[in-house]
Design a protein around this motif. Structure first.
Motif, PDB file in Angstrom:
ATOM      1  N   GLY A   1       0.863  -1.194   0.000  1.00 50.50           N
ATOM      2  CA  GLY A   1       0.000   0.000   0.000  1.00 50.50           C
ATOM      3  C   GLY A   1       0.886   1.227   0.000  1.00 50.50           C
ATOM      4  N   SER A   2       1.010   1.862  -1.180  1.00 53.77           N
ATOM      5  CA  SER A   2       1.993   2.949  -1.270  1.00 53.77           C
ATOM      6  C   SER A   2       1.319   4.318  -1.264  1.00 53.77           C
ATOM      7  N   GLY A   3       0.401   4.528  -0.340  1.00 54.93           N
ATOM      8  CA  GLY A   3      -0.240   5.839  -0.175  1.00 54.93           C
ATOM      9  C   GLY A   3       0.597   6.723   0.734  1.00 54.93           C
TER      10      GLY A   3
ATOM     11  N   LEU B   1       8.074  -1.436  -3.002  1.00 53.34           N
ATOM     12  CA  LEU B   1       6.746  -0.846  -2.825  1.00 53.34           C
ATOM     13  C   LEU B   1       5.745  -1.640  -3.643  1.00 53.34           C
ATOM     14  N   TYR B   2       4.697  -2.122  -2.975  1.00 50.67           N
ATOM     15  CA  TYR B   2       3.653  -2.852  -3.692  1.00 50.67           C
ATOM     16  C   TYR B   2       2.329  -2.107  -3.515  1.00 50.67           C
ATOM     17  N   ASP B   3       1.510  -2.110  -4.547  1.00 54.02           N
ATOM     18  CA  ASP B   3       0.170  -1.511  -4.452  1.00 54.02           C
ATOM     19  C   ASP B   3      -0.720  -2.204  -5.486  1.00 54.02           C
ATOM     20  N   VAL B   4      -2.048  -2.201  -5.231  1.00 52.39           N
ATOM     21  CA  VAL B   4      -2.937  -2.765  -6.258  1.00 52.39           C
ATOM     22  C   VAL B   4      -2.972  -1.863  -7.487  1.00 52.39           C
ATOM     23  N   GLU B   5      -2.761  -0.571  -7.267  1.00 49.30           N
ATOM     24  CA  GLU B   5      -2.790   0.395  -8.369  1.00 49.30           C
ATOM     25  C   GLU B   5      -1.369   0.610  -8.872  1.00 49.30           C
TER      26      GLU B   5
ATOM     27  N   GLN C   1      -0.355   2.608 -11.121  1.00 53.20           N
ATOM     28  CA  GLN C   1      -0.099   4.045 -11.284  1.00 53.20           C
ATOM     29  C   GLN C   1       0.303   4.681  -9.945  1.00 53.20           C
ATOM     30  N   GLN C   2      -0.298   4.158  -8.887  1.00 51.98           N
ATOM     31  CA  GLN C   2      -0.001   4.679  -7.549  1.00 51.98           C
ATOM     32  C   GLN C   2       1.479   4.456  -7.210  1.00 51.98           C
ATOM     33  N   ILE C   3       2.009   3.293  -7.608  1.00 52.59           N
ATOM     34  CA  ILE C   3       3.431   3.007  -7.342  1.00 52.59           C
ATOM     35  C   ILE C   3       4.293   4.022  -8.107  1.00 52.59           C
TER      36      ILE C   3
ATOM     37  N   GLU D   1     -11.811  -5.642   6.922  1.00 57.13           N
ATOM     38  CA  GLU D   1     -11.938  -6.769   5.978  1.00 57.13           C
ATOM     39  C   GLU D   1     -10.812  -6.754   4.951  1.00 57.13           C
ATOM     40  N   LEU D   2     -10.462  -5.559   4.474  1.00 55.68           N
ATOM     41  CA  LEU D   2      -9.373  -5.448   3.487  1.00 55.68           C
ATOM     42  C   LEU D   2      -8.047  -5.892   4.111  1.00 55.68           C
ATOM     43  N   LYS D   3      -7.788  -5.414   5.321  1.00 54.94           N
ATOM     44  CA  LYS D   3      -6.512  -5.769   5.968  1.00 54.94           C
ATOM     45  C   LYS D   3      -6.457  -7.275   6.261  1.00 54.94           C
TER      46      LYS D   3
ATOM     47  N   LYS E   1      -7.877  -9.565   4.597  1.00 48.96           N
ATOM     48  CA  LYS E   1      -7.658 -10.240   3.316  1.00 48.96           C
ATOM     49  C   LYS E   1      -6.163 -10.203   2.957  1.00 48.96           C
ATOM     50  N   ILE E   2      -5.549  -9.041   3.159  1.00 50.57           N
ATOM     51  CA  ILE E   2      -4.120  -8.898   2.823  1.00 50.57           C
ATOM     52  C   ILE E   2      -3.279  -9.829   3.709  1.00 50.57           C
ATOM     53  N   PHE E   3      -3.590  -9.849   5.011  1.00 52.11           N
ATOM     54  CA  PHE E   3      -2.768 -10.690   5.909  1.00 52.11           C
ATOM     55  C   PHE E   3      -2.990 -12.181   5.625  1.00 52.11           C
TER      56      PHE E   3
ATOM     57  N   SER F   1      -1.954  -0.042  11.101  1.00 53.16           N
ATOM     58  CA  SER F   1      -3.297   0.354  11.543  1.00 53.16           C
ATOM     59  C   SER F   1      -3.292   1.364  12.688  1.00 53.16           C
ATOM     60  N   SER F   2      -4.179   2.365  12.571  1.00 50.20           N
ATOM     61  CA  SER F   2      -4.286   3.373  13.640  1.00 50.20           C
ATOM     62  C   SER F   2      -5.161   2.888  14.775  1.00 50.20           C
ATOM     63  N   CYS F   3      -6.108   1.994  14.477  1.00 48.74           N
ATOM     64  CA  CYS F   3      -7.007   1.638  15.585  1.00 48.74           C
ATOM     65  C   CYS F   3      -7.584   0.224  15.527  1.00 48.74           C
TER      66      CYS F   3
ATOM     67  N   ALA G   1       2.458  -1.858  14.069  1.00 51.34           N
ATOM     68  CA  ALA G   1       3.429  -0.775  14.284  1.00 51.34           C
ATOM     69  C   ALA G   1       2.757   0.498  13.793  1.00 51.34           C
ATOM     70  N   HIS G   2       2.151   1.211  14.729  1.00 53.06           N
ATOM     71  CA  HIS G   2       1.326   2.381  14.391  1.00 53.06           C
ATOM     72  C   HIS G   2       2.176   3.652  14.410  1.00 53.06           C
ATOM     73  N   PRO G   3       2.380   4.273  13.225  1.00 50.45           N
ATOM     74  CA  PRO G   3       3.175   5.503  13.187  1.00 50.45           C
ATOM     75  C   PRO G   3       2.288   6.721  13.446  1.00 50.45           C
TER      76      PRO G   3
HETATM   77  P1  NAI Z   1      -3.892   5.939   1.711  1.00 44.53           P
HETATM   78  O1  NAI Z   1      -5.308   5.877   1.250  1.00 44.53           O
HETATM   79  O2  NAI Z   1      -3.107   7.187   1.481  1.00 44.53           O
HETATM   80  O3  NAI Z   1      -3.070   4.731   1.032  1.00 44.53           O
HETATM   81  C1  NAI Z   1      -3.563   3.432   0.949  1.00 44.53           C
HETATM   82  C2  NAI Z   1      -2.900   2.740  -0.243  1.00 44.53           C
HETATM   83  O4  NAI Z   1      -3.256   1.364  -0.225  1.00 44.53           O
HETATM   84  C3  NAI Z   1      -3.330   3.293  -1.606  1.00 44.53           C
HETATM   85  O5  NAI Z   1      -2.171   3.574  -2.375  1.00 44.53           O
HETATM   86  C4  NAI Z   1      -4.142   2.158  -2.224  1.00 44.53           C
HETATM   87  O6  NAI Z   1      -4.022   2.094  -3.644  1.00 44.53           O
HETATM   88  C5  NAI Z   1      -3.481   0.952  -1.559  1.00 44.53           C
HETATM   89  N1  NAI Z   1      -4.313  -0.254  -1.565  1.00 44.53           N
HETATM   90  C6  NAI Z   1      -5.655  -0.362  -1.459  1.00 44.53           C
HETATM   91  N2  NAI Z   1      -6.005  -1.668  -1.501  1.00 44.53           N
HETATM   92  C7  NAI Z   1      -4.862  -2.389  -1.630  1.00 44.53           C
HETATM   93  C8  NAI Z   1      -4.573  -3.767  -1.737  1.00 44.53           C
HETATM   94  N3  NAI Z   1      -5.539  -4.672  -1.707  1.00 44.53           N
HETATM   95  N4  NAI Z   1      -3.285  -4.140  -1.872  1.00 44.53           N
HETATM   96  C9  NAI Z   1      -2.299  -3.224  -1.913  1.00 44.53           C
HETATM   97  N5  NAI Z   1      -2.508  -1.892  -1.811  1.00 44.53           N
HETATM   98  C10 NAI Z   1      -3.787  -1.488  -1.676  1.00 44.53           C
HETATM   99  O7  NAI Z   1      -3.920   5.555   3.258  1.00 44.53           O
HETATM  100  P2  NAI Z   1      -2.901   6.017   4.406  1.00 44.53           P
HETATM  101  O8  NAI Z   1      -3.336   7.323   4.964  1.00 44.53           O
HETATM  102  O9  NAI Z   1      -1.525   5.870   3.900  1.00 44.53           O
HETATM  103  O10 NAI Z   1      -3.202   4.930   5.545  1.00 44.53           O
HETATM  104  C11 NAI Z   1      -2.677   3.620   5.488  1.00 44.53           C
HETATM  105  C12 NAI Z   1      -2.742   2.983   6.876  1.00 44.53           C
HETATM  106  O11 NAI Z   1      -1.947   3.760   7.777  1.00 44.53           O
HETATM  107  C13 NAI Z   1      -4.146   2.923   7.476  1.00 44.53           C
HETATM  108  O12 NAI Z   1      -4.298   1.745   8.215  1.00 44.53           O
HETATM  109  C14 NAI Z   1      -4.161   4.105   8.413  1.00 44.53           C
HETATM  110  O13 NAI Z   1      -5.055   3.949   9.500  1.00 44.53           O
HETATM  111  C15 NAI Z   1      -2.710   4.092   8.908  1.00 44.53           C
HETATM  112  N6  NAI Z   1      -2.251   5.365   9.439  1.00 44.53           N
HETATM  113  C16 NAI Z   1      -2.590   6.525   8.764  1.00 44.53           C
HETATM  114  C17 NAI Z   1      -2.197   7.754   9.296  1.00 44.53           C
HETATM  115  C18 NAI Z   1      -2.569   9.026   8.579  1.00 44.53           C
HETATM  116  O14 NAI Z   1      -2.488  10.093   9.210  1.00 44.53           O
HETATM  117  N7  NAI Z   1      -2.929   8.989   7.295  1.00 44.53           N
HETATM  118  C19 NAI Z   1      -1.399   7.849  10.544  1.00 44.53           C
HETATM  119  C20 NAI Z   1      -1.052   6.551  11.106  1.00 44.53           C
HETATM  120  C21 NAI Z   1      -1.486   5.366  10.569  1.00 44.53           C
END
Ligand code: NAI
Length: 319
Positions: A13-15, A34-38, A40-42, A100-102, A104-106, A123-125, A144-146
């Motif tokens: 998940g490279s968000g 870095l792995y992502d389903v999208e 383009q996102q990578i 459910e998504l997480k 599935k991934i694990f 995960s945040s919560c 490991a919650h950042p």
């Molecule tokens: P985000 O929405 O920016 O990124 C999520 C990424 O996961 C996207 O690039 C998406 O394409 C990808 N993705 C979706 N389904 C996928 C799959 N099946 N396989 C691989 N990649 C997939 O989300 P963000 O903000 O980066 O949050 C990620 C995690 O980090 C969440 O659990 C969130 O609670 C946690 N977190 C977020 C914080 C924040 O302030 N944004 C702070 C601390 C933890």
């Protein structure tokens, strides 16, 4: 640089958070996939990381001892999860906060990983017992919650599943230290972990004070940013007690009656709705209009402040 024999790190998940983790692990000399389903996102994330690392290098704020180019050469994208995780020592899951998504991934990872790799969720919560129960590799799982933005705010809460092996906690702790983060061991899982429980306690009382007309929203925020927050950037509430008297025992002797009296006057959990939302929103929008440009500019300013604070904290070593 970490030895390649130490194995690489995979980000799933490279968000926003995945990108930060990638930069942090590269700053510690680790190879990152870095792995992502999208797809383009990578691509976008790799471009963003390049731009950000160059800017950080120019401003002297790049983490680690490697140059931006050296760090960038450690990060690559991969569109195939099974290939990405081969030989990895640590997998950091960063997909959206959806149980459910997480799960599935694990479950997917559980089928393809070996017995050595750490499976870590950002995960945040979501509780580890919800995320990891039933996995064959549960002993290797941990949250490991950042804290956002992780590049400038080093805290990472480590939360084990009841069946997580102590070695998983120890290895994750050591890895976080190695990349310059500040890990804490949460000894047992609890809803909200530690950081959000503290944050919600503060938000809750802040809300009640505004709701009851005791203080304006802007002045409430000043109490934190120019008051408690100044101190809390360096010492926590418990050390504050220790220093504000002749040690904790003396603080409790002197102030516990007063604390208990005040604490008994705290009201119920607020609804966070109605007139108080409007009042808080009005003050916040006067300061920072809630359109995307103003919000983005203010976030950038906040991150610049956090970066300077991080630099200051690294200069002032504890005595
Ligand atoms: P985000 O929405 O920016 O990124 C999520 C990424 O996961 C996207 O690039 C998406 O394409 C990808 N993705 C979706 N389904 C996928 C799959 N099946 N396989 C691989 N990649 C997939 O989300 P963000 O903000 O980066 O949050 C990620 C995690 O980090 C969440 O659990 C969130 O609670 C946690 N977190 C977020 C914080 C924040 O302030 N944004 C702070 C601390 C933890």
């Amino acid at each position: 640089m970490a030895s390649p024999a130490a194995g690489g790190v995979v980000i799933v998940g490279s968000g926003l958070i995945g990108r930060s983790w990638a930069m942090l692990f590269a700053s510690g000399g680790f190879k990152v996939q870095l792995y992502d389903v999208e797809q383009q996102q990578i691509t976008n994330t790799l471009e963003n990381i390049r731009k950000e690392m160059k800017l950080l290098e120019q401003s002297g704020s790049l983490k680690g001892s490697l140059s931006a180019e050296q760090q960038l050469s450690l990060i690559s994208g991969c569109g195939n999860l099974a290939e990405a995780v081969e030989g990895a020592m640590h997998i950091q899951e960063c997909v959206p906060e959806n149980l459910e998504l997480k799960k599935k991934i694990f479950a997917q990872l559980d089928r393809i990983v070996d017995d050595r790799v750490i499976l870590s969720s950002s995960s945040s919560c979501l509780l580890p017992s919800k995320l990891f129960t039933g996995l064959a590799h549960v002993k290797q799982c941990i949250v490991a919650h950042p804290v956002n933005p992780p590049y400038y705010v080093p805290l990472v809460e480590l939360i084990p599943h009841p069946e997580t092996a102590p070695a998983t906690m120890d290895r994750t702790y050591a890895l976080m230290r190695k990349i310059g983060q500040s890990p804490v061991r949460v000894l047992k899982e609890i809803d909200g972990f530690v950081l959000n429980r503290l944050q919600y306690a503060i938000i809750s009382e802040a809300w009640r004070l505004v709701q009851e007309g005791i203080v304006s929203p802007n002045d409430l925020d000043l109490v934190m940013s120019d008051g408690l927050g100044m101190r809390y950037a360096f010492i926590g509430p418990l050390e504050t007690m220790h220093l504000n008297a002749e040690g904790v025992v003396s603080y409790c002797d002197r102030y516990s009656d007063g604390m208990k009296r005040v604490l008994k006057t705290f009201g119920p959990v607020p609804e966070f709705s109605g007139a108080t939302v409007e009042k808080v929103n009005q003050d916040m929008c006067m300061k920072v209009p809630d359109d995307p440009e103003h919000l983005a500019a203010r976030r950038q300013w906040r991150d610049d402040c956090l970066m300077k604070l991080a630099q200051l904290k690294s200069q002032v070593q504890p005595q």
